[in-house]
Design a protein around this motif. Structure first.
Motif, PDB file in Angstrom:
ATOM      1  N   ALA A   1      56.883 -16.643 -27.777  1.00  0.00           N
ATOM      2  CA  ALA A   1      57.840 -15.539 -27.835  1.00  0.00           C
ATOM      3  C   ALA A   1      57.961 -14.837 -26.481  1.00  0.00           C
ATOM      4  O   ALA A   1      59.037 -14.359 -26.117  1.00  0.00           O
ATOM      5  N   ALA A   2      56.853 -14.785 -25.735  1.00  0.00           N
ATOM      6  CA  ALA A   2      56.880 -14.118 -24.433  1.00  0.00           C
ATOM      7  C   ALA A   2      57.624 -14.931 -23.380  1.00  0.00           C
ATOM      8  O   ALA A   2      58.207 -14.363 -22.448  1.00  0.00           O
ATOM      9  N   ASP A   3      57.644 -16.253 -23.539  1.00  0.00           N
ATOM     10  CA  ASP A   3      58.283 -17.105 -22.524  1.00  0.00           C
ATOM     11  C   ASP A   3      58.829 -18.374 -23.172  1.00  0.00           C
ATOM     12  O   ASP A   3      58.325 -19.474 -22.957  1.00  0.00           O
ATOM     13  N   PRO A   4      59.887 -18.243 -24.002  1.00  0.00           N
ATOM     14  CA  PRO A   4      60.402 -19.414 -24.727  1.00  0.00           C
ATOM     15  C   PRO A   4      60.954 -20.491 -23.811  1.00  0.00           C
ATOM     16  O   PRO A   4      61.010 -21.661 -24.199  1.00  0.00           O
ATOM     17  N   ALA A   5      61.344 -20.151 -22.607  1.00  0.00           N
ATOM     18  CA  ALA A   5      61.891 -21.155 -21.693  1.00  0.00           C
ATOM     19  C   ALA A   5      60.851 -22.199 -21.322  1.00  0.00           C
ATOM     20  O   ALA A   5      61.206 -23.286 -20.860  1.00  0.00           O
TER      21      ALA A   5
ATOM     22  N   ILE B   1      59.149 -23.789 -23.450  1.00  0.00           N
ATOM     23  CA  ILE B   1      59.348 -24.860 -24.433  1.00  0.00           C
ATOM     24  C   ILE B   1      60.602 -25.651 -24.092  1.00  0.00           C
ATOM     25  O   ILE B   1      60.606 -26.873 -24.125  1.00  0.00           O
ATOM     26  N   ASP B   2      61.673 -24.940 -23.759  1.00  0.00           N
ATOM     27  CA  ASP B   2      62.915 -25.585 -23.356  1.00  0.00           C
ATOM     28  C   ASP B   2      63.711 -24.560 -22.551  1.00  0.00           C
ATOM     29  O   ASP B   2      63.966 -23.454 -23.043  1.00  0.00           O
ATOM     30  N   PRO B   3      64.124 -24.899 -21.338  1.00  0.00           N
ATOM     31  CA  PRO B   3      64.824 -23.920 -20.499  1.00  0.00           C
ATOM     32  C   PRO B   3      66.170 -23.480 -21.069  1.00  0.00           C
ATOM     33  O   PRO B   3      66.737 -22.484 -20.608  1.00  0.00           O
ATOM     34  N   ARG B   4      66.688 -24.197 -22.078  1.00  0.00           N
ATOM     35  CA  ARG B   4      67.970 -23.829 -22.660  1.00  0.00           C
ATOM     36  C   ARG B   4      67.857 -22.704 -23.691  1.00  0.00           C
ATOM     37  O   ARG B   4      68.866 -22.171 -24.153  1.00  0.00           O
ATOM     38  N   LEU B   5      66.629 -22.329 -24.075  1.00  0.00           N
ATOM     39  CA  LEU B   5      66.440 -21.286 -25.089  1.00  0.00           C
ATOM     40  C   LEU B   5      66.825 -19.919 -24.529  1.00  0.00           C
ATOM     41  O   LEU B   5      66.475 -19.565 -23.403  1.00  0.00           O
ATOM     42  N   ASP B   6      67.541 -19.158 -25.351  1.00  0.00           N
ATOM     43  CA  ASP B   6      67.933 -17.805 -24.981  1.00  0.00           C
ATOM     44  C   ASP B   6      66.755 -16.869 -25.252  1.00  0.00           C
ATOM     45  O   ASP B   6      66.364 -16.677 -26.418  1.00  0.00           O
ATOM     46  N   PRO B   7      66.139 -16.281 -24.219  1.00  0.00           N
ATOM     47  CA  PRO B   7      64.938 -15.455 -24.430  1.00  0.00           C
ATOM     48  C   PRO B   7      65.212 -14.138 -25.121  1.00  0.00           C
ATOM     49  O   PRO B   7      64.278 -13.444 -25.548  1.00  0.00           O
ATOM     50  N   ARG B   8      66.469 -13.743 -25.291  1.00  0.00           N
ATOM     51  CA  ARG B   8      66.784 -12.446 -25.884  1.00  0.00           C
ATOM     52  C   ARG B   8      66.622 -12.442 -27.403  1.00  0.00           C
ATOM     53  O   ARG B   8      66.447 -11.373 -28.002  1.00  0.00           O
ATOM     54  N   HIS B   9      66.715 -13.611 -28.016  1.00  0.00           N
ATOM     55  CA  HIS B   9      66.750 -13.658 -29.479  1.00  0.00           C
ATOM     56  C   HIS B   9      65.754 -14.686 -29.993  1.00  0.00           C
ATOM     57  O   HIS B   9      65.981 -15.891 -29.902  1.00  0.00           O
ATOM     58  N   LEU B  10      64.635 -14.202 -30.528  1.00  0.00           N
ATOM     59  CA  LEU B  10      63.648 -15.083 -31.141  1.00  0.00           C
ATOM     60  C   LEU B  10      63.008 -14.302 -32.283  1.00  0.00           C
ATOM     61  O   LEU B  10      62.379 -13.269 -32.065  1.00  0.00           O
ATOM     62  N   TYR B  11      63.190 -14.806 -33.505  1.00  0.00           N
ATOM     63  CA  TYR B  11      62.742 -14.086 -34.691  1.00  0.00           C
ATOM     64  C   TYR B  11      61.659 -14.895 -35.402  1.00  0.00           C
ATOM     65  O   TYR B  11      61.761 -16.116 -35.538  1.00  0.00           O
ATOM     66  N   ALA B  12      60.629 -14.173 -35.868  1.00  0.00           N
ATOM     67  CA  ALA B  12      59.528 -14.829 -36.582  1.00  0.00           C
ATOM     68  C   ALA B  12      59.784 -14.803 -38.081  1.00  0.00           C
ATOM     69  O   ALA B  12      60.121 -13.759 -38.644  1.00  0.00           O
TER      70      ALA B  12
ATOM     71  N   GLU C   1      46.082 -29.162 -23.941  1.00  0.00           N
ATOM     72  CA  GLU C   1      45.068 -28.740 -24.898  1.00  0.00           C
ATOM     73  C   GLU C   1      44.583 -27.312 -24.622  1.00  0.00           C
ATOM     74  O   GLU C   1      44.206 -26.592 -25.540  1.00  0.00           O
ATOM     75  N   ASN C   2      44.560 -26.896 -23.386  1.00  0.00           N
ATOM     76  CA  ASN C   2      44.104 -25.538 -23.062  1.00  0.00           C
ATOM     77  C   ASN C   2      45.292 -24.572 -22.986  1.00  0.00           C
ATOM     78  O   ASN C   2      45.438 -23.797 -22.044  1.00  0.00           O
ATOM     79  N   TRP C   3      46.143 -24.616 -24.004  1.00  0.00           N
ATOM     80  CA  TRP C   3      47.378 -23.835 -24.018  1.00  0.00           C
ATOM     81  C   TRP C   3      47.124 -22.329 -23.963  1.00  0.00           C
ATOM     82  O   TRP C   3      47.991 -21.565 -23.520  1.00  0.00           O
ATOM     83  N   ARG C   4      45.947 -21.869 -24.396  1.00  0.00           N
ATOM     84  CA  ARG C   4      45.667 -20.431 -24.339  1.00  0.00           C
ATOM     85  C   ARG C   4      45.697 -19.914 -22.906  1.00  0.00           C
ATOM     86  O   ARG C   4      45.946 -18.735 -22.669  1.00  0.00           O
ATOM     87  N   ARG C   5      45.434 -20.779 -21.945  1.00  0.00           N
ATOM     88  CA  ARG C   5      45.414 -20.363 -20.535  1.00  0.00           C
ATOM     89  C   ARG C   5      46.808 -20.414 -19.909  1.00  0.00           C
ATOM     90  O   ARG C   5      46.968 -20.125 -18.724  1.00  0.00           O
ATOM     91  N   GLY C   6      47.783 -20.786 -20.684  1.00  0.00           N
ATOM     92  CA  GLY C   6      49.152 -20.841 -20.188  1.00  0.00           C
ATOM     93  C   GLY C   6      49.876 -22.033 -20.767  1.00  0.00           C
ATOM     94  O   GLY C   6      49.312 -23.136 -20.871  1.00  0.00           O
ATOM     95  N   LEU C   7      51.115 -21.842 -21.184  1.00  0.00           N
ATOM     96  CA  LEU C   7      51.890 -22.920 -21.780  1.00  0.00           C
ATOM     97  C   LEU C   7      52.297 -23.929 -20.719  1.00  0.00           C
ATOM     98  O   LEU C   7      52.975 -23.593 -19.757  1.00  0.00           O
ATOM     99  N   ARG C   8      51.860 -25.164 -20.922  1.00  0.00           N
ATOM    100  CA  ARG C   8      52.258 -26.259 -20.024  1.00  0.00           C
ATOM    101  C   ARG C   8      52.669 -27.442 -20.881  1.00  0.00           C
ATOM    102  O   ARG C   8      51.874 -27.979 -21.645  1.00  0.00           O
TER     103      ARG C   8
END
Length: 492
Positions: free
Chosen positions: A355-359, A361-372, A480-487
């Motif tokens: 949610a903090a950095d959806p881009a 996952i995919d740079p085409r995602l609009d970061p303004r709108h993400l609902y859980a 695997e160490n995604w907690r340290r940053g999404l890669r």
């Protein structure tokens, strides 16, 4: 007479420790749970009568092959069978696996049910044995039946099974269908037949609509009392209980709670997020995804799990202490990665990072709108996080997040995708205030499956092959160490 007496003594010794298990030619006869027995002579013939509340059998004993305090093994003749059989009575040395008796009894009952329902077909095999190599669960009865050169795979769940097992049957059914087709030599496996207890097929019927050829899967409900069966038409697979909470209601709840929640957020502003709990107007406070406080209109309760207390001025130092502990242990660089704070609710932690950095996952995602977890539905928390967003071109996207391996990931994601698609086709997102100022694309949503790269279950590829082409799936593998940053290490 002497032989019958010897067999009687052997059985008495074995049964003194409790009712034994009975196996015939290696097959466990669960219907004889709670065994009683009688050994009697008719001339030169020794007969063994075994019975319980569910089953009864009589065998002519040929020889006593083994006797010990733990087992009695006899060679027997079965009436109407030319070949002798091996009957084994085994002491119960260990506690039985939960549900094993019920599953074996259901296997026997299901054999009769199939014979009655399809009198022109032959039931070739039925088993409850797990096949871990091919991801086949022992929680179901599976088998094959045929008529001529056409066969069907069958899979059924006993009436005592829990909701998770019942709702997971389609995944295992597709795996079994694929396995049956792979093994078939003389016959063509035309499709799959699923059997569920009456009133518990709604989730499976719904998920069937996400398959490319749903009519290849026949869904049946049985009545556990009278064992009557009805086929569930695909037309019954309408929308389940699913709804949208108007966005203004969520915004109003956040505004009403802000005076109290903002003070708490300032304790760790980079880690604490406020949100509205699904199906309620409660405002939750989560530390990297782990809920530790909740506003319910009358005040804030704080604490983990079921141990929560009302936050009062006197309790504020205790809340501060809890947040400091979370900062130490629920941190990407925490030294103790086995601590319960670090390991709890990993999907929620992953959700906050996406949610903090959806881009990422995919740079085409609009970061303004993400609902859980929008839409909400009655299934509740499934251990998999649903996120609904939009691409920059207005196309809806569904993200399913999972931190560990889960064989049900694909069809649970399809379940959520179907609900989103249902609301999209009715223009509900615009009506309820979601995606303001966005012109939504009418194309079907994209489905993203997001998990650590080595945590996708091997059967996922198989299940994907059965999905409707309308469901476009992108698998995103994280380090695997995604907690340290999404890669992202791959996108497929």
């Amino acid at each position: 007479m002497e032989f019958a007496a010897e067999l009687g003594r052997a059985l008495a010794t074995l049964c003194a420790a409790g009712s034994p298990e009975v196996h015939e030619n290696g097959e466990w006869l669960a219907g004889l749970d709670g065994l009683q027995y009688e050994v009697r002579c008719q001339g030169d013939t020794t007969l063994l009568h075994l019975w319980s509340a569910q089953q009864s059998l009589v065998r002519r004993v040929i020889s006593l092959d083994k006797q010990s305090p733990d087992s009695v093994v006899v060679e027997v003749a079965r009436f109407g069978h030319a070949r002798h059989a091996k009957l084994e009575l085994l002491a119960r040395g260990v506690t039985r696996q939960t549900g094993r008796v019920g599953r074996e009894q259901f296997r026997i009952r299901m054999g009769r049910l199939l014979s009655d329902l399809f009198p022109d077909e032959t039931v070739d095999s039925l088993t409850t044995a797990a096949d871990l190599q091919h991801s086949l669960s022992g929680s179901y009865t599976r088998g094959l039946m045929h008529r001529g050169s056409e066969a069907h795979a069958v899979l059924g769940a006993a009436p005592e099974e829990d909701t998770q097992t019942i709702d997971g049957i389609l995944t295992f059914g597709l795996i079994w269908l694929d396995r049956a087709r792979e093994r078939a030599r003389r016959q063509s496996v035309a499709g799959l037949r699923l059997f569920l207890p009456r009133g518990r097929s709604a989730i499976t019927a719904h998920r069937l609509t996400g398959l490319a050829t749903p009519h290849d899967v026949a869904l049946y409900e049985y009545d556990p009392l009278h064992w009557r069966v009805r086929r569930v038409p695909v037309s019954d697979a309408g929308n389940l209980q699913t709804w949208l909470i108007p966005r203004r209601e969520a915004d109003q709840a956040l505004a009403a709670a802000s005076a109290e929640t903002e003070r708490i957020r300032r304790l760790a502003p980079d880690a604490i997020r406020a949100g509205v709990a699904a199906q309620t107007q409660h405002v939750t406070l989560r530390f990297r995804g782990l809920e530790f406080a909740r506003w319910q209109g009358s005040g804030v309760a704080y604490g983990l799990s079921d141990h929560q207390e009302l936050l009062t001025p006197e309790k504020w130092p205790a809340l501060e202490k809890l947040v400091r502990q979370l900062e130490v242990y629920r941190h990407a660089l925490a030294s103790d990665t086995r601590h319960r704070f670090y390991r709890a609710q990993p999907e929620r932690w992953l959700e906050t990072m996406v949610a903090a950095d959806p881009a990422r996952i995919d740079p085409r995602l609009d970061p303004r709108h993400l609902y859980a977890q929008v839409p909400a539905f009655s299934a509740g928390d499934r251990g998999i996080i649903d996120l609904l967003g939009v691409m920059r071109d207005g196309r809806l996207i569904v993200l399913e997040l999972k931190a560990g391996e889960d064989i049900q990931l694909t069809l649970q994601a399809v379940d959520y995708w179907l609900r989103v698609r249902w609301h999209q086709q009715r223009d509900d997102f615009r009506k309820y205030g979601y995606f303001p100022e966005v012109e939504l694309n009418p194309a079907p949503p994209l489905l993203f499956l997001v998990a650590p790269g080595f945590r996708f279950h091997p059967s996922g590829d198989l299940v994907l092959r059965y999905l409707s082409r309308e469901i476009e799936v992108v698998r995103v593998g994280l380090s695997e160490n995604w907690r340290r940053g999404l890669r992202v290490i791959f996108r497929l």
